[in-house]
Design a protein around this motif. Structure first.
Motif, PDB file in Angstrom:
ATOM      1  N   UNK A  95       0.747  -1.360   0.136  1.00 59.36           N
ATOM      2  CA  UNK A  95       0.277   0.409   0.191  1.00 59.36           C
ATOM      3  C   UNK A  95       1.138   1.461  -0.188  1.00 59.36           C
ATOM      4  N   UNK A  96       0.203   2.913  -0.517  1.00 64.36           N
ATOM      5  CA  UNK A  96       0.974   3.084  -0.672  1.00 64.36           C
ATOM      6  C   UNK A  96       1.198   3.514   0.216  1.00 64.36           C
ATOM      7  N   UNK A  97       2.733   5.046   0.851  1.00 60.62           N
ATOM      8  CA  UNK A  97       2.345   5.799   2.188  1.00 60.62           C
ATOM      9  C   UNK A  97       1.215   6.670   1.998  1.00 60.62           C
ATOM     10  N   UNK A  98       1.923   7.723   1.457  1.00 58.40           N
ATOM     11  CA  UNK A  98       0.627   8.328   0.939  1.00 58.40           C
ATOM     12  C   UNK A  98      -1.294   8.350   1.501  1.00 58.40           C
ATOM     13  N   UNK A  99      -0.879   6.578   0.656  1.00 54.79           N
ATOM     14  CA  UNK A  99      -2.783   6.010   0.949  1.00 54.79           C
ATOM     15  C   UNK A  99      -2.671   5.761   2.508  1.00 54.79           C
ATOM     16  N   UNK A 100      -2.062   5.046   3.351  1.00 53.14           N
ATOM     17  CA  UNK A 100      -1.750   4.794   4.455  1.00 53.14           C
ATOM     18  C   UNK A 100      -2.131   6.076   5.013  1.00 53.14           C
ATOM     19  N   UNK A 101      -1.061   6.914   5.207  1.00 50.07           N
ATOM     20  CA  UNK A 101      -1.399   8.027   5.984  1.00 50.07           C
ATOM     21  C   UNK A 101      -3.004   8.714   5.906  1.00 50.07           C
ATOM     22  N   UNK A 102      -3.488   8.635   5.123  1.00 47.14           N
ATOM     23  CA  UNK A 102      -4.700   9.222   4.363  1.00 47.14           C
ATOM     24  C   UNK A 102      -5.614   8.189   5.309  1.00 47.14           C
ATOM     25  N   UNK A 103      -5.604   7.031   5.098  1.00 50.49           N
ATOM     26  CA  UNK A 103      -6.387   6.072   5.454  1.00 50.49           C
ATOM     27  C   UNK A 103      -6.938   6.477   7.408  1.00 50.49           C
ATOM     28  N   UNK A 104      -5.490   6.467   7.539  1.00 50.03           N
ATOM     29  CA  UNK A 104      -5.315   6.455   9.548  1.00 50.03           C
ATOM     30  C   UNK A 104      -5.701   7.811   9.456  1.00 50.03           C
ATOM     31  N   UNK A 105      -5.209   9.063   8.854  1.00 50.77           N
ATOM     32  CA  UNK A 105      -5.890  10.223   9.585  1.00 50.77           C
ATOM     33  C   UNK A 105      -7.793   9.777   8.970  1.00 50.77           C
ATOM     34  N   UNK A 106      -7.988   9.415   8.187  1.00 52.09           N
ATOM     35  CA  UNK A 106      -9.677  10.300   8.019  1.00 52.09           C
ATOM     36  C   UNK A 106     -10.135   8.751   8.926  1.00 52.09           C
ATOM     37  N   UNK A 107      -9.804   7.763   9.384  1.00 48.26           N
ATOM     38  CA  UNK A 107     -10.572   7.048  10.256  1.00 48.26           C
ATOM     39  C   UNK A 107     -10.219   7.970  11.519  1.00 48.26           C
ATOM     40  N   UNK A 138      -4.918  -0.379   8.762  1.00 45.70           N
ATOM     41  CA  UNK A 138      -4.415   1.388   8.686  1.00 45.70           C
ATOM     42  C   UNK A 138      -5.363   2.121  10.067  1.00 45.70           C
ATOM     43  N   UNK A 139      -6.703   2.041   8.446  1.00 42.51           N
ATOM     44  CA  UNK A 139      -7.908   2.207   9.477  1.00 42.51           C
ATOM     45  C   UNK A 139      -8.627   2.358  11.265  1.00 42.51           C
ATOM     46  N   UNK A 140      -7.739   0.839  11.654  1.00 45.15           N
ATOM     47  CA  UNK A 140      -8.509   0.711  12.956  1.00 45.15           C
ATOM     48  C   UNK A 140      -7.544   1.046  14.200  1.00 45.15           C
ATOM     49  N   UNK A 141      -5.660   1.238  13.736  1.00 45.16           N
ATOM     50  CA  UNK A 141      -4.694   1.908  14.262  1.00 45.16           C
ATOM     51  C   UNK A 141      -5.443   2.824  14.638  1.00 45.16           C
ATOM     52  N   UNK A 142      -5.913   3.604  13.388  1.00 48.95           N
ATOM     53  CA  UNK A 142      -6.333   5.952  13.963  1.00 48.95           C
ATOM     54  C   UNK A 142      -7.121   5.474  14.478  1.00 48.95           C
ATOM     55  N   UNK A 143      -8.501   4.599  15.256  1.00 47.75           N
ATOM     56  CA  UNK A 143      -9.410   4.887  15.109  1.00 47.75           C
ATOM     57  C   UNK A 143      -8.881   4.357  16.858  1.00 47.75           C
TER      58      UNK A 143
END
Lengths: 327, 492
Positions: free
Chosen positions: A1-13, A158-163
């Motif tokens: 997964x792209x780093x940028x995408x991982x970052x965005x999904x983390x922050x979205x969550x 990544x979404x889980x971790x963010x949330x």
């Protein structure tokens, strides 16, 4: 997964979870003020303290009235932690990664955003309950959609971790603020308590029912124990850490506790501390001090996430960037 | 009972079409006598049975659906990130099977010839040496890219994705207006418009057999994988976008999502060890095919514009070595030049030995002094266009311009004749369009999408753009245009 995408999904969550929490805090407080009747002052100010924006608030608004706090926490786009601003940030992050999100998830997020953006604060300042419910339910729906329609691969984790990190942070903050108001020192443990107020604290963490099932009657120490150390309640700090660590280990492939990345190590240190702590020790040490230290450590985990997964380290220098990356 | 039903139908008929006028234009739905054309009969019958206000209610539901789906485009010149929902009109444009067959044949012929042309231009330039297309025109085409000389895209195909603009004139004849061989956009709206139609207006599909469009992303992926350099296993395809503030960002993310590939920005890619790689959470991963939605000259600051921050330094070197494929290949813009466009009939004849099937709009190339003086003498009757613009920018519409605008245009032509072409003003065909509580005719064009990998595939239908302002001929989204669903009827 792209780093940028991982970052965005983390922050979205994270932003979505933050919006949901703020909505719940406001809703519970509204309910509480109805129970307590008129005349009790300073009911609204602690709510601003929870998000850590008290100084800013006093700069912008004269007096912590219900209306001012509601505007500041729900609608003020200048306040980055308001519901409206969080939803905007969540959506903006989602917009950069629509290609990996289930379409229904994006649509639901877009809809809550449009609902809040399209709401005239004047029209709901007296009756915000429906709107707050909409935000909370929308957030739950999105989490459910992700759970049921997204592969539980890297992006989902990544979404889980963010949330979970966001949730641990919010639970710790509400506990900190309310506990301090209700029970300024350890010496007062055991004195008669205000059941209504303590119940409100539990409700702010959606914990009222589950607390009763597992602990029975309300006591301050048991509440602290439940919200900090319970291993099975999904908004307890410990639960969040355990499961964030699990997701992180799914991402890296290292067994739990043996990760070599900075993010894993920071999280592992924090989690293991919870494994061997008793609530009596926490209260003796001072709940506020404990939570303060927890939040510092949690920030280190977030830094670790950035360093380990998101930082774009250019291999070749690429002139000027043309865009701001929304977070 | 039946009588009452009939009365109701008659009164609702009045609601939808009674006041509708085709005026002097070719109407896609009605013939000049006001009767539905055979291809539109089933639809008009359905529309006439709708109760009062139903059409408007459906239109509102469609607007809301688009908003909720977040189907937007960004507007340049507004605050960063300003999104707008592109207006969508519920009344579709209908193309019958026979006409579609001839469009398909015409486009296939054209795309085949244009690809041979581009390949020739960047190799031996036989067509120039044979004097069929003037060499000087090519050398001065802004989109002619000398660094592309000698490149060999797989199969000799340069333009893998084309979005040809077609218009119908008052006499019913279809013309090609532009070829759009670079990065044509809009195909996502074709799919989403159909989706919105199905969600909000399902009853109009009943009993009709309309060719589906949903498989486009799958076919696009197939095309992209086909052009990949030899790799182990399945090639890795990505969509390269300039980023979230680009007007077509929605489409970039839509196509990446539907193909199930990564959507990358320039900064996500890096040239490493002679290959293009993307930065992932697990390290660098090799990329085989880039469906790039950024312009040629932004692709690689080391080869083209050094100030481009959108591209990937060193990309062209990897491309030249055949280790990554680009779709479309850089350099295709040379055939998009409007002065070169004027020669497409000769180009088709030269490479394929065939007469052109889908004609050009008659075009005067001002580079030729004789044609320039004709243009200047008839400036009040012609539409003058800059040769290197697209999106409707810089156009002077003679019959509608002021005397001042016309004389400015004449000066501009005299100063730089190579830069202008002129065409007669077309009376674009119209389709009924919802305006407040009734229907009015609005002008449309049609952009079909053509894929060229192993073979040529034409997506049935395409994007119907509609000029929503009364009397306007400008269909571009940036200038008050909207879109409609396009139905190609199946063979019966």
């Amino acid at each position: 997964m792209l780093s940028r995408v991982a970052n965005s999904i983390y922050w979205m969550s994270r932003y979505l979870e933050r919006a949901e929490n703020v909505a719940r805090f406001i809703d519970v407080n509204l309910n509480l003020t109805l129970d307590l009747g008129e005349g009790i002052r300073q009911q609204w100010e602690p709510l601003v303290s929870i998000s850590g924006d008290l100084a800013t608030f006093h700069q912008w608004y004269r007096g912590a009235t219900r209306e001012h706090v509601l505007r500041f926490l729900a609608f003020d786009l200048e306040n980055p932690n308001s519901i409206a601003a969080c939803l905007r940030a969540a959506r903006e992050n989602a917009r950069t990664i629509r290609e990996i999100l289930p379409t229904e998830l994006w649509e639901e997020l877009n809809k809550i955003y449009l609902t809040v953006r399209g709401t005239d604060p004047d029209a709901v300042v007296d009756q915000p309950h429906d709107l707050l419910m909409r935000v909370k339910n929308g957030s739950h729906l999105i989490v459910g959609l992700a759970e049921a329609s997204m592969s539980h691969g890297e992006g989902w984790h990544f979404a889980q971790v963010g949330r979970l990190l966001e949730r641990a942070d919010k639970t710790s903050r509400i506990l900190d603020v309310k506990y301090f108001i209700l029970l300024p020192s350890a010496a007062e443990v055991g004195t008669p308590i205000d059941l209504i107020q303590w119940s409100a604290l539990l409700k702010s963490a959606s914990a009222f029912q589950m607390y009763h099932r597992s602990r029975g009657r309300i006591t301050p120490a048991q509440i602290a124990d439940f919200l900090i150390l319970d291993r099975t309640f999904p908004r307890s700090m410990h639960f969040c850490l355990i499961n964030a660590e699990r997701s992180l280990s799914e991402i890296t492939g290292s067994p739990k506790g043996q990760g070599t990345t900075l993010a894993e190590q920071q999280l592992s240190r924090l989690g293991s501390q919870f494994d061997f702590t008793y609530v009596d020790d926490i209260i003796e040490e001072g709940l506020h001090e404990f939570i303060d230290r927890f939040q510092t450590r949690l920030n280190l985990v977030d830094d670790g996430m950035f360093d380990t997964f998101f930082a774009v380290r250019p291999l070749v220098h690429v002139g000027e960037a043309t865009q701001e990356r929304p977070q | 009972m039946i009588e009452e039903l009939q009365r109701r139908i008659v009164s609702s008929r009045r609601m939808q079409f009674d006041s509708y006028q085709t005026e002097a234009f070719y109407d896609e739905m009605f013939d000049p006598g006001g009767h539905p054309r055979p291809r539109a009969r089933a639809l008009t019958e359905k529309l006439e049975t709708l109760s009062e206000g139903e059409l408007q209610r459906r239109q509102k539901a469609a607007d809301l659906t688009l908003l909720n789906m977040g189907i937007t485009f960004s507007v340049y010149g507004h605050a960063a990130g300003t999104e707008k929902v592109w207006p969508f009109d519920l009344i579709p444009r209908i193309v019958d099977a026979a006409e579609w067959r001839s469009i398909e044949r015409g486009l296939t012929q054209r795309i085949r010839a244009l690809n041979l042309f581009i390949d020739d231009i960047y190799h031996d330039s036989k067509i120039l040496r044979d004097g069929v297309v003037p060499e000087e025109l090519i050398r001065h085409a802004q989109c002619f890219l000398p660094p592309c000389a000698g490149l060999n895209p797989p199969g000799g195909v340069w333009s893998h994705i084309t979005g040809t603009d077609l218009v119908r004139d008052g006499d019913g004849q279809l013309y090609v207006l532009e070829d759009n061989l670079r990065c044509p956009s809009g195909v996502s709206y074709v799919l989403e418009n159909r989706e919105v139609m199905k969600r909000t207006f399902p009853q109009v599909f009943g009993g009709l057999s309309i060719l589906p469009v949903e498989d486009y992303p799958e076919r696009l992926l197939e095309t992209l994988q086909h052009v990949a350099p030899p790799t182990r296993g399945t090639p890795t395809v990505v969509v390269l976008t300039p980023g979230i503030y680009n007007s077509a960002y929605f489409e970039h993310s839509f196509l990446a999502q539907r193909m199930g590939v990564e959507l990358v920005e320039g900064s996500d890619l890096v040239v490493h060890d002679g290959y293009v790689c993307m930065r992932t959470t697990q390290g660098l991963e090799r990329v085989d095919v880039i469906y790039r939605r950024i312009d040629d000259t932004f692709l690689d600051p080391q080869t083209f514009r050094p100030d481009s921050a959108l591209g990937v330094p060193g990309l062209m070197q990897v491309y030249r070595a055949g280790r990554v494929a680009l779709a479309n290949a850089p350099g295709t813009g040379v055939a998009d030049d409007k002065a070169v466009y004027a020669y497409v009939p000769q180009i088709v004849k030269y490479y394929l030995g065939e007469e052109i099937l889908l004609p050009n709009v008659p075009t005067f190339v001002c580079w030729d002094p004789k044609q320039a003086s004709h243009v200047i003498a008839n400036i009040d009757k012609l539409v003058v266009k800059p040769t290197n613009e697209s999106g409707g920018y810089g156009i002077m519409i003679g019959p509608k311009a002021t005397a001042d605008e016309r004389s400015q245009c004449v000066e501009a032509i005299k100063a730089n004749p190579r830069n202008y072409v002129a065409q007669p003003m077309l009376a674009l065909s119209r389709v009924p369009t919802i305006v407040d509580d009734h229907l009015e005719g609005r002008h449309v064009d049609l952009r079909p999408y053509i894929l060229y990998g192993k073979e040529i595939y034409v997506l049935p239908g395409g994007l119907t753009r509609v000029a929503l302002r009364k009397g306007s001929l400008v269909v571009n989204s940036s200038q008050g245009g909207g879109s409609k669903d396009t139905w190609v009827l199946a063979e019966t």
